[in-house]
Design a protein around this motif. Structure first.
Motif, PDB file in Angstrom:
ATOM      1  N   THR A 276      40.630  37.552  30.080  1.00 49.15           N
ATOM      2  CA  THR A 276      39.289  38.120  30.140  1.00 49.15           C
ATOM      3  C   THR A 276      38.340  37.118  30.765  1.00 49.15           C
ATOM      4  O   THR A 276      38.640  35.917  30.862  1.00 49.15           O
TER       5      THR A 276
ATOM      6  N   VAL B 127      47.591  44.574  32.754  1.00 50.21           N
ATOM      7  CA  VAL B 127      47.429  44.995  34.144  1.00 50.21           C
ATOM      8  C   VAL B 127      48.133  46.336  34.333  1.00 50.21           C
ATOM      9  O   VAL B 127      49.292  46.513  33.920  1.00 50.21           O
TER      10      VAL B 127
ATOM     11  N   THR C 151      43.521  40.727  40.605  1.00 46.70           N
ATOM     12  CA  THR C 151      43.417  41.880  39.709  1.00 46.70           C
ATOM     13  C   THR C 151      41.965  42.312  39.617  1.00 46.70           C
ATOM     14  O   THR C 151      41.100  41.543  39.183  1.00 46.70           O
TER      15      THR C 151
ATOM     16  N   LEU D 260      39.031  43.766  37.993  1.00 41.65           N
ATOM     17  CA  LEU D 260      38.678  43.995  36.591  1.00 41.65           C
ATOM     18  C   LEU D 260      38.069  45.370  36.358  1.00 41.65           C
ATOM     19  O   LEU D 260      38.036  45.852  35.223  1.00 41.65           O
TER      20      LEU D 260
ATOM     21  N   LEU E  79      41.603  47.201  36.471  1.00 37.94           N
ATOM     22  CA  LEU E  79      42.764  46.417  36.014  1.00 37.94           C
ATOM     23  C   LEU E  79      43.995  46.661  36.892  1.00 37.94           C
ATOM     24  O   LEU E  79      45.125  46.706  36.415  1.00 37.94           O
TER      25      LEU E  79
END
Length: 733
Positions: A518, A527, A569, A571, A574
């Motif tokens: 995080t 993910v 990745t 966010l 995800l």
């Protein structure tokens, strides 16, 4: 002595063939009947002739295009000769490349493998080629007795060479040329000593025989053993190699087989900076050693190649080659992580590893020289394959406290608490397979004054990973891509060429991680596409440059830009995806040759702007890439002392600018400058050539971090070596 000295250069390096500059109609080699000249790879062209001064050659291997003259090549190539290797008393590929301003030598992640920054991109020693085939020589350390020349092809090269198996090659590739028997009999014995009590003994024997000396054999054997200039560090390298070649009027064959064993005891490890470190520690004393007394690293390799070339006619030639490597590695390491950059407080954890490699690779192809009207064509078509089978197991142990300024070395080896796989009989952990097909055409216009090369390679990349214990497949990758290329050479005059190229590099795409931390760092998130492999990353390079080669002095100026895709990745959803890139833009200037008949120069400078772009993290957008300085330079000079025939002194200055050890650019590693010098004396003793060499590196005994990183995304530090002396004597019988 005076009568013997003019002959010294003939025995000092291999004899090169009298080859005219390569054109699209192929090289023209002068031979008396089947009189054999030194040939690197069972090719009609043989080795490129040395340039004035003998430190670099007039050309080198340019992938499937073969060995080309530098002025006819739309790419940047430097081929360092065996004469330079001997005179600098280079022990490894990295030692040779200290002479290249565009290359900086680093180290692998968690081990002692050599890695190389070329144009700011990492190339591991796994991806070094031997006679045009990748990953055949020892993957951690390659001793110089195993090769004749070091060829650096700068820039992307997917069309020319295919993609290196370990994912390097974006900034350039390195090809090592095997030794062949010269025309004259050679029997050379060398002994030497270096700081710490390191001892060298080697022999190099070559003969030609048969009708017209059509068959050659060359045997090299060497051992270096003893303590080094670093406290309590010990190394031993042993090797034997055999090179064979044979040729007739229309067929050429060559073969090589070699064995090398490299053993390190208490070798000084890399230094990783913990996440909470806010300042880069000052470099410790260059002679100090924070390795544990029980640590070691051993590697044993057997390797070989065979290559054949046949002229079906005066316009059509075919070739085929095969190579293999079988390797065993084992180590027990205590890798260091600094937890306080101000005090040097650190900890180490035990890591043991065993690995066995099986490499098989090969290629075959055809070249045709034809004319359509006033336009000459050199067509080339080739196919290649590569396979690596890797057996592996590892184990980890406890953590202990130490300090890089005051190392604690009285610990026993921590017991192993986590064993993954069978350390006594490692099982299959991974496979890498590649295959490719390439076609190209080099067209010549206006009596070879304009050369245009165009081509494309289709390449398939495949990999499989397996569970260490169960053997079950855990991840797979299978993708392919077409990589085009184009290059242009305009010969403004016999001594000036302008060139430009567009070419790509191809590496396997990343695999999505299972989780991501995080933003607060307090936990992790799953993910969505965990385990999914992205499509191959395509790096695109554009380059323009100018080359000058006078009778005695030469230089190359290149301007280039290369984009390397990256992934992150997102966010917001995800999902792991390809997004952003690292852009490397730069200028390279290289100089070589004789300024006067008694003064030689070799070196240059590289300016690099390596920037992270559209990374998905605003905190690192626009920042510099880990481990890449803005400016680096190497300049070496040799001077034949007037009045003392056979006496030469040399000096070299190596400068590397500051760089960053993290993507956030908050950990800045200072730049450094190092001075090296040497002296050699060649004389005749009873009709035999004796060469005495003495050298000192890091004359000022400076403490400095020699490299930052050496594995993508990692910013570990490697301490530079202390002031090191070496002495050697070579006698030719």
């Amino acid at each position: 002595m005076a009568a013997a000295l003019p002959c010294l250069s003939a025995v000092h390096a291999q004899t090169a063939p009298q080859t005219q500059p390569a054109t699209t109609n192929g090289p023209v080699t002068s031979m008396d009947a089947i009189r054999v000249e030194a040939s690197a790879d069972a090719s009609a062209g043989g080795l490129s002739a040395p340039f004035a001064g003998g430190q670099v050659a007039r050309g080198g291997r340019v992938g499937i295009l073969g060995t080309l003259d530098n002025m006819s090549t739309p790419f940047s190539v430097t081929s360092y000769t065996n004469e330079l290797i001997q005179d600098r008393q280079a022990k490894s590929v990295g030692d040779v490349l200290q002479n290249d301003s565009g290359v900086r030598v680093a180290r692998g992640f968690g081990n002692f493998q050599e890695s190389y920054f070329i144009r700011g991109f990492i190339l591991s020693s796994d991806d070094v080629a031997y006679n045009g085939l990748f990953s055949l020589l020892p993957r951690q350390y390659i001793a110089t007795e195993l090769f004749e020349r070091v060829e650096v092809l700068r820039g992307a090269s997917a069309f020319l060479t295919g993609s290196p198996p370990s994912g390097g090659g974006i900034g350039g590739v390195i090809n090592l040329v095997p030794k062949r028997a010269p025309n004259e009999p050679l029997t050379r014995v060398t002994t030497g000593v270096a700081s710490g009590g390191q001892f060298l003994a080697s022999t190099d024997v070559a003969r030609r025989f048969g009708p017209d000396d059509s068959t050659g054999i060359r045997i090299n054997a060497a051992q270096r053993s003893g303590d080094t200039g670093i406290d309590d560090e010990h190394s031993r390298t042993s090797l034997v190699s055999l090179g064979l070649d044979w040729r007739s009027a229309d067929t050429r064959l060559s073969a090589d087989i070699g064995w090398q064993e490299n053993k390190l005891k208490r070798a000084r490890p890399n230094v990783t900076l913990a996440r909470n470190v806010t300042v880069v520690p000052d470099a410790p004393d260059a002679s100090s050693n924070y390795a544990q007394p029980w640590s070691y690293s051993n590697e044993r390799d057997v390797f070989g190649t065979v290559r054949a070339e046949h002229d079906f006619s005066d316009k059509l030639t075919g070739w085929a080659a095969y190579g293999f490597r079988r390797s065993d590695e084992s180590n027990s390491l205590g890798n260091v992580t600094v937890t306080n950059g101000s005090t040097g407080a650190a900890q180490f954890s035990r890591f043991d590893n065993v690995r066995e490699d099986q490499v098989d690779t090969g290629e075959f192809g055809m070249r045709a020289n034809v004319k359509t009207g006033s336009v000459g064509h050199q067509f080339v078509a080739s196919a290649s394959f590569f396979q690596l089978k890797k057996d592996n197991a590892y184990a980890t142990g406890g953590t202990r406290q130490t300090n890089i300024y005051d190392p604690v070395s009285y610990y026993d080896a921590p017991p192993l608490t986590n064993v993954v796989g069978n350390m006594d009989n490692p099982s299959l952990q991974g496979r890498i397979q590649t295959s490719s097909y390439a076609i190209g055409d080099t067209m010549s216009f206006f009596e070879d004054r304009v050369l245009l090369t165009a081509g494309i390679r289709h390449q398939r990349l495949s990999s499989r990973s397996y569970d260490y214990n169960s053997g079950k497949e855990t991840a797979s990758y299978d993708a392919s891509h077409n990589s085009p290329a184009a290059g242009l050479v305009v010969k403004v005059s016999p001594s000036v060429s302008l060139y430009a190229n567009y070419i790509e590099a191809l590496v396997a795409g990343d695999t999505a991680p299972a989780t991501i931390a995080t933003s607060s760092g307090s936990g992790t998130l799953d993910v969505v596409n965990a385990g999914q492999s992205l499509a191959p990353y395509v790096s695109k390079q554009k380059e323009i440059g100018v080359k000058y080669e006078g009778e005695y002095f030469g230089s190359t100026l290149a301007l280039f830009t290369t984009d390397k895709p990256r992934a992150y990745t997102d966010l917001s959803d995800l999902t792991f995806k390809e997004a952003g890139k690292d852009r490397h833009q730069g200028v390279e200037l290289n100089v070589f040759g004789e300024v006067t008949r008694s003064v030689r120069l070799l070196g240059g400078f590289t300016w690099l702007d390596a920037e992270q772009r559209s990374t998905g993290d605003p905190a690192i957008n626009g920042n510099r890439v880990i481990g890449v300085p803005r400016f680096q330079s190497t300049m070496g000079a040799e001077w034949d002392i007037p009045g003392v025939q056979g006496l030469t002194v040399d000096g070299r200055v190596v400068y590397t600018g500051s760089s960053y050890a993290n993507a956030q650019n908050t950990l800045k590693v200072p730049g450094w400058t190092r001075f090296d010098a040497g002296v050699r004396y060649m004389t005749d003793v009873g009709g035999h050539t004796l060469t005495l060499r003495a050298r000192v590196e890091n004359i000022a005994n400076r403490n400095y971090w020699a490299s930052v990183g050496g594995y993508p995304g990692s910013g570990y530090l490697v301490l530079g070596g202390p002031r090191t002396f070496s002495l050697s004597a070579s006698m030719d019988f």
